[in-house]
Design a protein around this motif. Structure first.
Motif, PDB file in Angstrom:
ATOM      1  N   TYR A 101       0.844  -1.187   0.000  1.00  0.00           N
ATOM      2  CA  TYR A 101       0.000   0.000   0.000  1.00  0.00           C
ATOM      3  C   TYR A 101       0.886   1.247   0.000  1.00  0.00           C
ATOM      4  O   TYR A 101       1.958   1.266   0.599  1.00  0.00           O
ATOM      5  CB  TYR A 101      -0.868   0.065   1.263  1.00  0.00           C
ATOM      6  CG  TYR A 101      -1.856  -1.045   1.435  1.00  0.00           C
ATOM      7  CD1 TYR A 101      -3.131  -0.974   0.871  1.00  0.00           C
ATOM      8  CD2 TYR A 101      -1.526  -2.166   2.202  1.00  0.00           C
ATOM      9  CE1 TYR A 101      -4.050  -1.995   1.058  1.00  0.00           C
ATOM     10  CE2 TYR A 101      -2.447  -3.191   2.394  1.00  0.00           C
ATOM     11  CZ  TYR A 101      -3.706  -3.093   1.820  1.00  0.00           C
ATOM     12  OH  TYR A 101      -4.612  -4.107   2.009  1.00  0.00           O
ATOM     13  N   GLY A 102       0.385   2.292  -0.629  1.00  0.00           N
ATOM     14  CA  GLY A 102       1.009   3.601  -0.521  1.00  0.00           C
ATOM     15  C   GLY A 102      -0.037   4.620  -0.131  1.00  0.00           C
ATOM     16  O   GLY A 102      -1.139   4.606  -0.676  1.00  0.00           O
ATOM     17  N   VAL A 103       0.290   5.470   0.819  1.00  0.00           N
ATOM     18  CA  VAL A 103      -0.622   6.555   1.194  1.00  0.00           C
ATOM     19  C   VAL A 103       0.070   7.880   0.917  1.00  0.00           C
ATOM     20  O   VAL A 103       1.249   8.056   1.217  1.00  0.00           O
ATOM     21  CB  VAL A 103      -1.057   6.449   2.676  1.00  0.00           C
ATOM     22  CG1 VAL A 103       0.120   6.559   3.615  1.00  0.00           C
ATOM     23  CG2 VAL A 103      -2.097   7.513   3.012  1.00  0.00           C
ATOM     24  N   ASP A 104      -0.671   8.801   0.296  1.00  0.00           N
ATOM     25  CA  ASP A 104      -0.127  10.107  -0.042  1.00  0.00           C
ATOM     26  C   ASP A 104      -1.267  11.115  -0.032  1.00  0.00           C
ATOM     27  O   ASP A 104      -2.413  10.770  -0.340  1.00  0.00           O
ATOM     28  CB  ASP A 104       0.553  10.081  -1.417  1.00  0.00           C
ATOM     29  CG  ASP A 104       1.577  11.185  -1.574  1.00  0.00           C
ATOM     30  OD1 ASP A 104       2.786  10.901  -1.420  1.00  0.00           O
ATOM     31  OD2 ASP A 104       1.179  12.333  -1.840  1.00  0.00           O
ATOM     32  N   MET A 105      -0.948  12.363   0.304  1.00  0.00           N
ATOM     33  CA  MET A 105      -1.984  13.391   0.380  1.00  0.00           C
ATOM     34  C   MET A 105      -2.101  14.201  -0.905  1.00  0.00           C
ATOM     35  O   MET A 105      -2.992  15.040  -1.027  1.00  0.00           O
ATOM     36  CB  MET A 105      -1.689  14.349   1.529  1.00  0.00           C
ATOM     37  CG  MET A 105      -0.461  15.213   1.326  1.00  0.00           C
ATOM     38  SD  MET A 105      -0.251  16.382   2.698  1.00  0.00           S
ATOM     39  CE  MET A 105       1.202  17.284   2.131  1.00  0.00           C
ATOM     40  N   THR A 106      -1.216  13.946  -1.865  1.00  0.00           N
ATOM     41  CA  THR A 106      -1.146  14.781  -3.059  1.00  0.00           C
ATOM     42  C   THR A 106      -1.769  14.063  -4.245  1.00  0.00           C
ATOM     43  O   THR A 106      -1.275  13.020  -4.684  1.00  0.00           O
ATOM     44  CB  THR A 106       0.323  15.125  -3.377  1.00  0.00           C
ATOM     45  OG1 THR A 106       0.946  15.662  -2.204  1.00  0.00           O
ATOM     46  CG2 THR A 106       0.410  16.137  -4.497  1.00  0.00           C
ATOM     47  N   ASP A 107      -2.854  14.617  -4.768  1.00  0.00           N
ATOM     48  CA  ASP A 107      -3.564  13.974  -5.873  1.00  0.00           C
ATOM     49  C   ASP A 107      -2.668  13.768  -7.083  1.00  0.00           C
ATOM     50  O   ASP A 107      -2.743  12.730  -7.757  1.00  0.00           O
ATOM     51  CB  ASP A 107      -4.792  14.808  -6.273  1.00  0.00           C
ATOM     52  CG  ASP A 107      -5.885  14.780  -5.215  1.00  0.00           C
ATOM     53  OD1 ASP A 107      -6.012  13.756  -4.523  1.00  0.00           O
ATOM     54  OD2 ASP A 107      -6.609  15.784  -5.079  1.00  0.00           O
ATOM     55  N   GLU A 108      -1.807  14.744  -7.361  1.00  0.00           N
ATOM     56  CA  GLU A 108      -0.948  14.636  -8.528  1.00  0.00           C
ATOM     57  C   GLU A 108       0.039  13.482  -8.388  1.00  0.00           C
ATOM     58  O   GLU A 108       0.333  12.774  -9.364  1.00  0.00           O
ATOM     59  CB  GLU A 108      -0.200  15.958  -8.747  1.00  0.00           C
ATOM     60  CG  GLU A 108      -1.076  17.118  -9.151  1.00  0.00           C
ATOM     61  CD  GLU A 108      -1.751  17.835  -7.960  1.00  0.00           C
ATOM     62  OE1 GLU A 108      -2.377  18.876  -8.191  1.00  0.00           O
ATOM     63  OE2 GLU A 108      -1.629  17.335  -6.807  1.00  0.00           O
ATOM     64  N   MET A 109       0.560  13.278  -7.180  1.00  0.00           N
ATOM     65  CA  MET A 109       1.467  12.147  -6.951  1.00  0.00           C
ATOM     66  C   MET A 109       0.708  10.819  -7.017  1.00  0.00           C
ATOM     67  O   MET A 109       1.218   9.829  -7.552  1.00  0.00           O
ATOM     68  CB  MET A 109       2.162  12.281  -5.603  1.00  0.00           C
ATOM     69  CG  MET A 109       3.385  13.165  -5.618  1.00  0.00           C
ATOM     70  SD  MET A 109       4.742  12.461  -6.611  1.00  0.00           S
ATOM     71  CE  MET A 109       6.058  13.656  -6.246  1.00  0.00           C
ATOM     72  N   LEU A 110      -0.504  10.788  -6.494  1.00  0.00           N
ATOM     73  CA  LEU A 110      -1.303   9.560  -6.575  1.00  0.00           C
ATOM     74  C   LEU A 110      -1.585   9.188  -8.024  1.00  0.00           C
ATOM     75  O   LEU A 110      -1.498   8.014  -8.405  1.00  0.00           O
ATOM     76  CB  LEU A 110      -2.611   9.740  -5.813  1.00  0.00           C
ATOM     77  CG  LEU A 110      -2.478   9.779  -4.278  1.00  0.00           C
ATOM     78  CD1 LEU A 110      -3.773  10.280  -3.663  1.00  0.00           C
ATOM     79  CD2 LEU A 110      -2.115   8.407  -3.729  1.00  0.00           C
ATOM     80  N   ASP A 111      -1.929  10.176  -8.848  1.00  0.00           N
ATOM     81  CA  ASP A 111      -2.166   9.908 -10.272  1.00  0.00           C
ATOM     82  C   ASP A 111      -0.911   9.349 -10.925  1.00  0.00           C
ATOM     83  O   ASP A 111      -0.967   8.394 -11.718  1.00  0.00           O
ATOM     84  CB  ASP A 111      -2.601  11.192 -10.991  1.00  0.00           C
ATOM     85  CG  ASP A 111      -3.993  11.650 -10.591  1.00  0.00           C
ATOM     86  OD1 ASP A 111      -4.759  10.846 -10.031  1.00  0.00           O
ATOM     87  OD2 ASP A 111      -4.315  12.833 -10.849  1.00  0.00           O
ATOM     88  N   LEU A 112       0.235   9.955 -10.609  1.00  0.00           N
ATOM     89  CA  LEU A 112       1.502   9.499 -11.176  1.00  0.00           C
ATOM     90  C   LEU A 112       1.824   8.087 -10.707  1.00  0.00           C
ATOM     91  O   LEU A 112       2.236   7.230 -11.506  1.00  0.00           O
ATOM     92  CB  LEU A 112       2.617  10.460 -10.770  1.00  0.00           C
ATOM     93  CG  LEU A 112       4.034  10.113 -11.232  1.00  0.00           C
ATOM     94  CD1 LEU A 112       4.124  10.087 -12.746  1.00  0.00           C
ATOM     95  CD2 LEU A 112       5.037  11.110 -10.651  1.00  0.00           C
ATOM     96  N   ALA A 113       1.623   7.814  -9.415  1.00  0.00           N
ATOM     97  CA  ALA A 113       1.938   6.490  -8.873  1.00  0.00           C
ATOM     98  C   ALA A 113       1.064   5.409  -9.498  1.00  0.00           C
ATOM     99  O   ALA A 113       1.545   4.315  -9.824  1.00  0.00           O
ATOM    100  CB  ALA A 113       1.761   6.498  -7.354  1.00  0.00           C
ATOM    101  N   ARG A 114      -0.215   5.701  -9.662  1.00  0.00           N
ATOM    102  CA  ARG A 114      -1.114   4.713 -10.269  1.00  0.00           C
ATOM    103  C   ARG A 114      -0.744   4.457 -11.721  1.00  0.00           C
ATOM    104  O   ARG A 114      -0.811   3.315 -12.190  1.00  0.00           O
ATOM    105  CB  ARG A 114      -2.558   5.198 -10.133  1.00  0.00           C
ATOM    106  CG  ARG A 114      -3.068   5.129  -8.692  1.00  0.00           C
ATOM    107  CD  ARG A 114      -4.320   5.936  -8.487  1.00  0.00           C
ATOM    108  NE  ARG A 114      -4.758   5.883  -7.080  1.00  0.00           N
ATOM    109  CZ  ARG A 114      -5.472   6.825  -6.472  1.00  0.00           C
ATOM    110  NH1 ARG A 114      -5.826   7.915  -7.150  1.00  0.00           N
ATOM    111  NH2 ARG A 114      -5.812   6.697  -5.205  1.00  0.00           N
TER     112      ARG A 114
END
Length: 247
Positions: A101-114
């Protein structure tokens, strides 16, 4: 900057910009930082096995997957997962019977990670939106908690350490990389050496880190300096264990 909400927003903006710069094809890190922060801290062979955008988005100060001693079938949580490099590496180490699992508060980083996970063909991963002070996972959900130069960014480190303890199963372990100050440096002296978003001003001292982990309930606490990032400031490996269970 003393206001916690302002620091939180500065950190969010900085990492959102980093994610967008990677996706636009521009570098996210200055050349002066490359020796102490970022992808150069990973083995070149490891970097070559991952999507370029996952490597370029690495803003960490170490390689927590190399020190967490991950095992086949384990469940891993990366606090502040960014572009996903450590989640993807963890997913490979724990194999198809494990999960990362990865947790992050930044939508842009989440989009990049996915997007990076899709490129890597990783199916045993999940990236969730949340803060490291309030992790959106149930109690005892994972075997290992990792993090890469993110705890120092938080203005509420006791909550971060308490959350890491909560989501670990009994016998689970913490294995993270972070920036840590030498004990003689005051908070003001740490702030003189860099900013919060530069991973320096918010760093705990070694003694503060040990005490914070012990206060959260951890045992077998160790904070080991690896390389200098500023005068009196070091990248460090931080290890600890949640008591109980089979370990």
């Amino acid at each position: 900057m003393s206001d916690a909400s302002d620091v939180h927003e500065q950190v969010r903006v900085r990492y959102a910009e980093a994610a967008l710069s990677v996706r636009s094809g521009s570098a996210c890190c200055g050349a002066d930082d490359e020796a102490v922060f970022g992808a150069t801290l990973y083995d070149p062979q490891v970097r070559g096995e991952l999507p370029d955008d996952a490597v370029l988005a690495s803003l960490g100060c170490g390689n927590p997957t190399a020190v967490a001693e991950l095992r086949e079938g384990e469940r891993v949580l990366d606090l502040g997962s960014g572009g996903g490099i450590d989640v993807l590496l963890s997913a490979r180490r724990v194999g198809p019977t494990g999960f990362a699992y990865g947790v992050d508060m930044t939508d842009e980083m989440l989009d990049l990670a996915r997007a990076n996970a899709a490129r890597a063909g990783a199916t045993n991963v999940e990236f969730v939106r949340g803060t490291i002070e309030d992790v959106p996972l149930p109690d005892a959900a994972v075997d290992v908690v990792i993090s890469n130069c993110v705890v120092n960014l938080s203005t509420d480190k006791p909550s971060v350490l308490a959350e890491a303890f909560r989501v670990l199963r009994p016998g689970g372990r913490l294995g993270i990389s972070d920036v840590v100050a030498e004990d003689h440096l005051s908070p003001a002296e740490r702030a003189e050496r860099g900013s919060y978003v530069g991973c320096v001003a918010g760093a705990l001292s070694r003694a503060e880190y040990v005490r914070g982990l012990q206060d959260a309930g951890f045992t077998d606490v160790a904070v080991t300096f690896t390389h200098a990032v500023a005068d009196g400031m070091h990248s460090a490996i931080v290890r600890a264990v949640k008591p109980g269970g089979r370990e």
